[in-house]
Design an enzyme around this catalytic site. Structure first.
Site, PDB file in Angstrom:
ATOM      1  N   ASP A   1       0.864  -1.181   0.000  1.00  0.00           N
ATOM      2  CA  ASP A   1       0.000   0.000   0.000  1.00  0.00           C
ATOM      3  C   ASP A   1       0.902   1.233   0.000  1.00  0.00           C
ATOM      4  OD1 ASP A   1      -1.652   2.116   0.642  1.00  0.00           O
ATOM      5  OD2 ASP A   1      -2.588   1.118   2.352  1.00  0.00           O
ATOM      6  N   ILE A   2       0.723   2.090  -0.966  1.00  0.00           N
ATOM      7  CA  ILE A   2       1.620   3.239  -1.108  1.00  0.00           C
ATOM      8  C   ILE A   2       1.557   4.185   0.096  1.00  0.00           C
ATOM      9  CG2 ILE A   2       0.003   4.721  -2.407  1.00  0.00           C
ATOM     10  CD1 ILE A   2       3.064   4.913  -4.039  1.00  0.00           C
TER      11      ILE A   2
ATOM     12  N   VAL B   1      -5.693   5.188  -5.555  1.00  0.00           N
ATOM     13  CA  VAL B   1      -4.528   5.670  -4.815  1.00  0.00           C
ATOM     14  C   VAL B   1      -4.808   7.065  -4.235  1.00  0.00           C
ATOM     15  CG1 VAL B   1      -2.134   6.427  -5.069  1.00  0.00           C
ATOM     16  CG2 VAL B   1      -2.911   4.431  -6.294  1.00  0.00           C
ATOM     17  N   ASP B   2      -5.414   7.905  -5.036  1.00  0.00           N
ATOM     18  CA  ASP B   2      -5.701   9.285  -4.660  1.00  0.00           C
ATOM     19  C   ASP B   2      -6.541   9.336  -3.378  1.00  0.00           C
ATOM     20  OD1 ASP B   2      -5.750  12.016  -4.930  1.00  0.00           O
ATOM     21  OD2 ASP B   2      -7.047  12.068  -6.698  1.00  0.00           O
TER      22      ASP B   2
ATOM     23  N   ASN C   1      -5.906  13.448 -10.333  1.00  0.00           N
ATOM     24  CA  ASN C   1      -6.569  13.980 -11.537  1.00  0.00           C
ATOM     25  C   ASN C   1      -6.241  15.474 -11.618  1.00  0.00           C
ATOM     26  OD1 ASN C   1      -8.645  15.561 -10.073  1.00  0.00           O
ATOM     27  ND2 ASN C   1      -9.321  13.530  -9.433  1.00  0.00           N
TER      28      ASN C   1
ATOM     29  N   SER D   1      -1.990   5.507 -13.832  1.00  0.00           N
ATOM     30  CA  SER D   1      -2.938   5.361 -14.961  1.00  0.00           C
ATOM     31  C   SER D   1      -3.478   3.947 -15.176  1.00  0.00           C
ATOM     32  CB  SER D   1      -2.331   5.837 -16.296  1.00  0.00           C
ATOM     33  OG  SER D   1      -2.397   7.237 -16.416  1.00  0.00           O
TER      34      SER D   1
ATOM     35  N   GLY E   1      -5.282   2.049 -13.236  1.00  0.00           N
ATOM     36  CA  GLY E   1      -6.546   1.730 -12.570  1.00  0.00           C
ATOM     37  C   GLY E   1      -7.706   2.335 -13.352  1.00  0.00           C
TER      38      GLY E   1
ATOM     39  N   TYR F   1      -7.962   4.951 -15.003  1.00  0.00           N
ATOM     40  CA  TYR F   1      -7.604   5.567 -16.287  1.00  0.00           C
ATOM     41  C   TYR F   1      -7.324   4.556 -17.398  1.00  0.00           C
ATOM     42  CZ  TYR F   1      -7.565  10.393 -14.494  1.00  0.00           C
ATOM     43  OH  TYR F   1      -7.923  11.620 -13.992  1.00  0.00           O
TER      44      TYR F   1
END
Ligand code: AR6
Length: 170
Positions: free
Chosen positions: A11-12, A34-35, A25, A118, A120, A122
Site C-alpha cells: 500500500d503506497i 490511490v488518490d 486527476n 494510470s 486503474g 484511467y
C-alpha cells in the site's frame, strides 16, 4: 541499477520513502483509488494545500507536504486516460515519471515510491505502463547517481509480476 530500484507488493500510503507519488486527476482535489487512499491517510491538511495549487496538467507534477503520512512529501502527478494509444498517452505517462523524479531531485529528496500510474481508473494497459515506468526511471537513475531509491509499489500480483519481468529483461 545496483539495487536502487525496488519492486514491492503493498500500500503506497505506508511507504517511508522521502516522497510518495499520487496518481491524481487534474483538479488535485482527491478521488478514488490511490488518490483517495492518500488523502484519507494524510488528512485534511493535504486537501487544503492542494486547494492552493490550481490543479495540474496531465503528464506534469506538483509537490505538497505529507501531513499524517510517513513520507514527508507527496508528489501529485496526473496520468493520461487510455484512449487506444494514439492520443499521446505514452509520452504523457513518461512525463509523469520524468517530472515526478525531477521534482524530487529539485527538493533534495533521495527516495520516492510510485504506484502504477494510470493503470486503474484511467485504463492504461499495465503491461505497457510498466515499460514506460521502468524506462524513465532507469534513464533518471543513470543521470543521477546520487539518487538513492525508487520503489514501485504494486497493489496486485499481476502488476508485481509485470515489473519483475520488465526488470529481468534489462
Ligand atoms: N497503494 C498502491 N497502489 C494502489 C493503491 C494503494 N493504496 N490503491 C490502488 N492502487 P488508480 P489512475 C493501484 O485508479 O488509473 C482517481 O480517482 C491500482 O490497483 O488509483 O491513475 C484519481 O483522482 C492501480 O494499479 O489511478 C483520478 O481521477 C494503480 O494503483 C484517477 O483515479 C492506479 O490506479 C486516476 O486513475
Amino acid at each position: 541499477m545496483n539495487g536502487r530500484i525496488k519492486i514491492i507488493k503493498g500500500d503506497i500510503t505506508q511507504q517511508i520513502t522521502d516522497a510518495i507519488v499520487n496518481a491524481a486527476n487534474r483538479t488535485l482535489l482527491g478521488g478514488g483509488g490511490v488518490d483517495g487512499a492518500i488523502h484519507r491517510a494524510a488528512g485534511r491538511g493535504l486537501l487544503l494545500e492542494c486547494m492552493t495549487l490550481n490543479g495540474c496538467e496531465t503528464g506534469k507534477a506538483k509537490i505538497t507536504k505529507g501531513y499524517n503520512l510517513k513520507a514527508k512529501y507527496v508528489i501529485h502527478t496526473v496520468g493520461p486516460v487510455w484512449n487506444g494509444g494514439n492520443r499521446g498517452e505514452e509520452k504523457l505517462l513518461a512525463g509523469c515519471y520524468h517530472h515526478s523524479l525531477n521534482t524530487a531531485l529539485e527538493h533534495n529528496l533521495e527516495s520516492i515510491s510510485f504506484p502504477a500510474i494510470s493503470t486503474g481508473v484511467y485504463g492504461y494497459p499495465p503491461e505497457k505502463a510498466v515499460k514506460v515506468a521502468v524506462s524513465e526511471t532507469v534513464k533518471f537513475l543513470n543521470a543521477n547517481p546520487d539518487f538513492k531509491e525508487v520503489v514501485f509499489v504494486c497493489f496486485d500480483d499481476h502488476t508485481y509480476k509485470l515489473y519483475e519481468a520488465e526488470m529481468a529483461s534489462r
